[in-house]
Scaffold this active site. Sequence first.
Site, PDB file in Angstrom:
ATOM      1  N   TYR A 187       0.847  -1.186   0.000  1.00  0.00           N
ATOM      2  CA  TYR A 187       0.000   0.000   0.000  1.00  0.00           C
ATOM      3  C   TYR A 187       0.883   1.236   0.000  1.00  0.00           C
ATOM      4  O   TYR A 187       1.846   1.310   0.757  1.00  0.00           O
ATOM      5  CB  TYR A 187      -0.889   0.001   1.253  1.00  0.00           C
ATOM      6  CG  TYR A 187      -1.778   1.219   1.396  1.00  0.00           C
ATOM      7  CD1 TYR A 187      -2.828   1.442   0.519  1.00  0.00           C
ATOM      8  CD2 TYR A 187      -1.572   2.137   2.424  1.00  0.00           C
ATOM      9  CE1 TYR A 187      -3.654   2.559   0.658  1.00  0.00           C
ATOM     10  CE2 TYR A 187      -2.393   3.247   2.572  1.00  0.00           C
ATOM     11  CZ  TYR A 187      -3.429   3.458   1.685  1.00  0.00           C
ATOM     12  OH  TYR A 187      -4.244   4.552   1.834  1.00  0.00           O
TER      13      TYR A 187
ATOM     14  N   ASP B  27       9.254   2.824  -0.101  1.00  0.00           N
ATOM     15  CA  ASP B  27       8.189   3.477   0.655  1.00  0.00           C
ATOM     16  C   ASP B  27       8.391   3.109   2.120  1.00  0.00           C
ATOM     17  O   ASP B  27       8.014   2.032   2.564  1.00  0.00           O
ATOM     18  CB  ASP B  27       6.813   3.029   0.147  1.00  0.00           C
ATOM     19  CG  ASP B  27       5.680   3.718   0.892  1.00  0.00           C
ATOM     20  OD1 ASP B  27       5.968   4.451   1.876  1.00  0.00           O
ATOM     21  OD2 ASP B  27       4.517   3.513   0.513  1.00  0.00           O
TER      22      ASP B  27
ATOM     23  N   LYS C 152       4.057   9.074   8.792  1.00  0.00           N
ATOM     24  CA  LYS C 152       3.806   8.527  10.125  1.00  0.00           C
ATOM     25  C   LYS C 152       4.784   9.061  11.184  1.00  0.00           C
ATOM     26  O   LYS C 152       4.577  10.164  11.669  1.00  0.00           O
ATOM     27  CB  LYS C 152       3.762   6.995  10.047  1.00  0.00           C
ATOM     28  CG  LYS C 152       2.638   6.564   9.080  1.00  0.00           C
ATOM     29  CD  LYS C 152       2.184   5.141   9.160  1.00  0.00           C
ATOM     30  CE  LYS C 152       0.869   4.983   8.394  1.00  0.00           C
ATOM     31  NZ  LYS C 152       0.930   4.222   7.169  1.00  0.00           N
TER      32      LYS C 152
HETATM   33  C1  LIG Z   1       0.235   4.703   5.783  1.00  0.00           C
HETATM   34  C2  LIG Z   1       1.020   4.445   4.544  1.00  0.00           C
HETATM   35  C3  LIG Z   1       0.968   5.312   3.437  1.00  0.00           C
HETATM   36  C4  LIG Z   1       0.000   6.468   3.360  1.00  0.00           C
HETATM   37  O1  LIG Z   1       0.239   7.429   4.327  1.00  0.00           O
HETATM   38  P1  LIG Z   1      -0.985   8.433   4.723  1.00  0.00           P
HETATM   39  O2  LIG Z   1      -0.329   9.392   5.652  1.00  0.00           O
HETATM   40  O3  LIG Z   1      -2.024   7.574   5.340  1.00  0.00           O
HETATM   41  O4  LIG Z   1      -1.454   9.070   3.481  1.00  0.00           O
HETATM   42  C5  LIG Z   1       1.813   5.091   2.370  1.00  0.00           C
HETATM   43  N1  LIG Z   1       2.659   4.042   2.380  1.00  0.00           N
HETATM   44  C6  LIG Z   1       2.727   3.182   3.401  1.00  0.00           C
HETATM   45  C7  LIG Z   1       3.710   2.066   3.366  1.00  0.00           C
HETATM   46  C8  LIG Z   1       1.890   3.338   4.508  1.00  0.00           C
HETATM   47  O5  LIG Z   1       1.917   2.446   5.492  1.00  0.00           O
END
Ligand SMILES: *Cc1c(COP(=O)(O)O)cnc(C)c1O
Length: 422
Positions: free
Chosen positions: A142, A237, A265
Amino acid sequence: MSTSHKLFELAKNVIPGGVNSPVRACLSVGVDPLFIDSAQGAHLTTVDGEKLLDFVMSWGPMLLGYSHPEVQAAAAAAAAKGSSFGAPCAQEVEMADAVVRTVPSIEMVRMVSSGTEATMSALRLARGYTGRSKVLKFVGNYHGHSDSFLASAGSGLATLSIPGTPGVPEETVAHTLLAPYNDIDAVRDVFAKHGDEIAAVIVEPCAGNMGLVLPAEGFLQGLRDVTTEYGALLIFDEVITGYRASLGGAQGRFGITPDLTTLGKIIGGGYPVGAYGGKREIMERIAPCGDVYQAGTLSGNPVAMAAGLATVQLLEQADYATLEARTAALVQDVKAIFAEKSIPVQVNTVASLFTVFFAEEPVVDFESAQKADGERYASFYRQMRQSGINLAPSGYECSFTSFAHTEADYDAFLSAVRKVQF
Ligand SMILES: *Cc1c(COP(=O)(O)O)cnc(C)c1O
């Protein structure tokens, strides 16, 4: 009727599904969400005064624990001087410097306001830099909710069984190529066909959105090799793994150097912050230095930057080894408890992350994650909540430990697990 219940009823009338992010609705575990009034350390207090020991930690940001006094003080001091200027401030420069200092591959960084914004901007930059359109992502990874990434993305989409989502043009996801996680041969096959059209491979270096799935030996190095060979960029990511897999993220832990990295995060210290960064030569393509446009009214917000900076500075002195050892011990104990009950589980763990899969076989990709028993996870979630423990309300998510969890907290978690029965 509880206040949580009343709020949820009202919320459903004015907010779609009553929540501002789908998984929070707790649909896949069959209960109503709890509304939180406050949080301290590793503990949440609901609007009804119920206390819960938390292993979600706002989905990762609260690695130092909720309401850390130094982070709170830094944010409050910044807020007292003005909440937003739309002009440069000192905090954002110090923050950028801290990111460059701590994340091995990042030479320059641009601040944004969410993980989603970080990944979509990194992809635009990769496309602008390479002059190519396609992106390869992994099934069950994701990368936020921007259009290009909403093909076979884990978490919310996995539990809601939306195969992508309406609203994304086919033409957009036509540029998104997919491969199974941990399958370097499949990646090589995709490159053999489309190698000169691929701008970037984006990967969660430890996947956290199909439950926790670790990279197989050689997988990340294989991605580094194949992208280099074909002139595509490698994007890590690290929105979950940044500052968590180690201070330097998964790249620091595994010693692989991506071209671009996305963060989110943890770096906001609980405020809405994302970032993308990488090699100077690539980053200098971003406007106004270069020709790839990306902007944000609240980007580099002084309050968020102050909280993020305080967080990173505290993490630079934190004892990651002890937290990891403590989490590993917890996982061992959880496995032993379920073994005694003859309940098959796979518990994946790295650093301060873990996921309990009720599965017979090791979970190494999305296909094996899907073989886990979702009903069992839902029951596990509900029983743990009855015992005062808050877990992720979906089997496709990670559980998070933090520097605020104490021995007593781990013991409480294990006592609750001992009581679980199916
Ligand atoms: C949470 C997450 C996102 C998206 O971040 P948001 O602040 O919710 O938009 C993207 N990549 C990874 C791996 C994530 O866990």
